[in-house]
Design a protein around this motif. Structure first.
Motif, PDB file in Angstrom:
ATOM      1  N   ILE A  27       0.971  -2.109   7.741  1.00 32.25           N
ATOM      2  CA  ILE A  27       2.090  -1.229   8.102  1.00 32.25           C
ATOM      3  C   ILE A  27       2.322  -0.152   7.050  1.00 32.25           C
ATOM      4  N   ILE A  28       2.120  -0.533   5.787  1.00 34.62           N
ATOM      5  CA  ILE A  28       2.412   0.391   4.673  1.00 34.62           C
ATOM      6  C   ILE A  28       1.301   0.249   3.636  1.00 34.62           C
ATOM      7  N   SER A  29       0.732   1.396   3.209  1.00 38.29           N
ATOM      8  CA  SER A  29      -0.304   1.278   2.171  1.00 38.29           C
ATOM      9  C   SER A  29       0.117   1.912   0.859  1.00 38.29           C
ATOM     10  N   THR A  30       1.229   2.655   0.878  1.00 38.15           N
ATOM     11  CA  THR A  30       1.601   3.423  -0.321  1.00 38.15           C
ATOM     12  C   THR A  30       2.443   2.620  -1.319  1.00 38.15           C
ATOM     13  N   ARG A  31       2.737   1.380  -1.003  1.00 35.69           N
ATOM     14  CA  ARG A  31       3.382   0.476  -1.972  1.00 35.69           C
ATOM     15  C   ARG A  31       3.086  -0.955  -1.533  1.00 35.69           C
ATOM     16  N   THR A  32       3.380  -1.920  -2.407  1.00 32.05           N
ATOM     17  CA  THR A  32       3.036  -3.311  -2.094  1.00 32.05           C
ATOM     18  C   THR A  32       4.298  -4.146  -1.840  1.00 32.05           C
ATOM     19  N   TYR A  33       4.052  -5.319  -1.277  1.00 30.59           N
ATOM     20  CA  TYR A  33       5.133  -6.289  -1.062  1.00 30.59           C
ATOM     21  C   TYR A  33       5.787  -6.627  -2.399  1.00 30.59           C
ATOM     22  N   ASP A  34       4.948  -6.750  -3.426  1.00 33.18           N
ATOM     23  CA  ASP A  34       5.488  -7.102  -4.747  1.00 33.18           C
ATOM     24  C   ASP A  34       6.362  -5.985  -5.312  1.00 33.18           C
ATOM     25  N   ASP A  35       6.009  -4.704  -5.014  1.00 33.04           N
ATOM     26  CA  ASP A  35       6.906  -3.600  -5.422  1.00 33.04           C
ATOM     27  C   ASP A  35       8.284  -3.820  -4.816  1.00 33.04           C
ATOM     28  N   ARG A  36       8.271  -4.208  -3.553  1.00 32.59           N
ATOM     29  CA  ARG A  36       9.519  -4.423  -2.820  1.00 32.59           C
ATOM     30  C   ARG A  36      10.326  -5.542  -3.496  1.00 32.59           C
ATOM     31  N   LEU A  37       9.635  -6.653  -3.789  1.00 29.11           N
ATOM     32  CA  LEU A  37      10.305  -7.812  -4.398  1.00 29.11           C
ATOM     33  C   LEU A  37      10.863  -7.455  -5.776  1.00 29.11           C
ATOM     34  N   LYS A  38      10.135  -6.604  -6.503  1.00 22.65           N
ATOM     35  CA  LYS A  38      10.607  -6.227  -7.850  1.00 22.65           C
ATOM     36  C   LYS A  38      11.909  -5.444  -7.762  1.00 22.65           C
ATOM     37  N   THR A  39      11.986  -4.499  -6.820  1.00 15.57           N
ATOM     38  CA  THR A  39      13.245  -3.746  -6.671  1.00 15.57           C
ATOM     39  C   THR A  39      14.384  -4.687  -6.309  1.00 15.57           C
ATOM     40  N   LEU A  40      14.093  -5.635  -5.407  1.00 15.98           N
ATOM     41  CA  LEU A  40      15.150  -6.577  -4.998  1.00 15.98           C
ATOM     42  C   LEU A  40      15.631  -7.398  -6.196  1.00 15.98           C
TER      43      LEU A  40
END
Ligand code: SAM
Ligand code: DTB
Ligand code: SF4
Length: 344
Positions: free
Chosen positions: A185-198
């Protein structure tokens, strides 16, 4: 076993003494899938039983959403009309001014909103005058007496701290789907990037608003996997938006099959059972549902909606139509400082 926003494994159980509903953090995908696949009536019954143990009344929070910075986003989220690379007809605009945003917030409050959510089509926040303006917007929304929520992309620790100091109640940053499906769905960032912001949001003491979208072409395992990731955090997100994909011409997912409404009902019901004390928000996709389907989502535990004609760039039911619907159905507005979950 799953991992929290800091990457640590958790098996802890906490308890909700008054309601006797345990807050679990050790769900497995298999167990959650078994819930998801229950006959709808049984699933909704279980979800509503949990719901009423924690949320004493039939009430729904009215939230208002404003796109403070529309379009031109460098990311490639396949569902999103605001990604610059897709020809969707959404024009890139500048950040709205502080007075414009606060006028909109005032109007929303007068119409009955108790939470005001500001969204920006950014990959991440950049320090400077634009971020300073957003901090002023947050302060202004707070001074109007509403909950303030922002969704601005990735944040650093110091930005999260400044948002907290400005009075921000919640930061929305969705996982959208399972870790396994994310790369499709998304290639310009990772799931882990998302988790880090959270994790940064949580560490700054801001409430976490995190959920996802159904209808991206994910499997039931993906839906359950995402809900397990959310529920197995050390703290459940205080707010869990469940969006149905709004297919937009020009995006790679424009021709995805419309989801079956019952899948929305099932996802909401499972979110309610897994995260009893969280606000579960029936978010994008309401315009595509009839009133009965929306009520079934509320029976399944949804206790918040966005009202007003527009979400960020796509349509939402008309204000008058919503008000007439809530009146007819006896849905009462939830007041965040009064109607708290009975778990703490
Ligand atoms: N740019 C920031 C970000 O991605 O976190 C904030 C704004 S972004 C538009 C907020 C959320 O809107 C996304 O995470 C996604 O869950 C939801 N969204 C965007 N387009 C959607 C669509 N077509 N249908 C349903 N939900 C959508
Ligand atoms: C969320 O989960 N849904 C809202 C809010 N958080 C920011 C956004 C829905 C956007 C739908 C597509 C659009 O209108 O552009
Ligand atoms: Fe940009 Fe957010 Fe849309 Fe992704 S979802 S393209 S990050 S605005």
């Amino acid at each position: 076993m799953s991992h929290d926003f800091s990457g640590h494994a958790h098996t802890a159980h906490s308890h909700a003494p008054e309601s006797q509903i345990p807050l679990r953090h050790d769900w497995t995908v298999a167990e959650v899938k078994a819930l998801y696949e229950l006959p709808v009536m049984d699933l909704v019954y279980r979800a509503q039983t949990v719901h009423r143990a924690v949320w004493k009344e039939n009430k729904v929070q009215l939230c208002s959403l404003l796109s403070i910075k529309t379009g031109g986003c460098p990311e490639d989220c396949a569902y999103c009309p605001q990604a610059a690379r897709y020809k969707t007809g959404v024009k890139a605009e500048k950040l709205m001014s502080v007075p414009e945003v606060l006028t909109a917030a005032q109007t929303a409050r007068e119409a009955g909103a108790t939470r005001f959510c500001m969204g920006a089509a950014w990959r991440e926040i950049k320090d400077g005058p634009q971020f300073d303006s957003v901090l002023e917007m947050v302060k202004g929304v707070k001074s109007l007496g509403m909950e303030a929520c922002c969704t601005l992309g990735m944040v650093t620790d110091s930005q999260a701290k400044r948002l907290k100091e400005a009075g921000l109640d919640a930061y929305n940053h969705n996982l959208d789907t399972s870790k396994e499906h994310y790369g499709d769905i998304i290639s310009t960032r990772t799931y882990d990037d998302r988790l880090k912001t959270l994790e940064r949001v949580r560490n700054a003491g801001i409430g976490v608003c995190c959920g996802g979208i159904i209808g991206l072409g994910e499997s039931i395992d993906d839906r359950c996997g995402m809900l397990v990731t959310l529920a197995n955090q050390e703290h459940h997100p205080e707010s869990v938006p469940v969006n149905a994909l709004v297919p937009v011409e020009g995006t790679p997912l424009a021709n995805n099959h419309k989801i079956d409404t019952l899948d929305m009902v099932r996802t909401i019901a499972v979110a309610r059972i897994l995260m009893p004390a969280s606000m579960v928000r029936l978010s994008a996709g309401r315009q595509q549902m009839n009133e009965e389907a929306q009520l079934l989502c509320m029976m399944a535990g949804a206790n918040s909606v966005f009202f007003g004609e527009k979400l960020l760039t796509t349509g939402n039911p008309e204000f008058e139509q919503d008000m007439a619907f809530f009146e007819k159905a006896g849905v009462k507005p939830l007041e965040p400082n009064v109607d708290k979950p009975v778990t703490q």
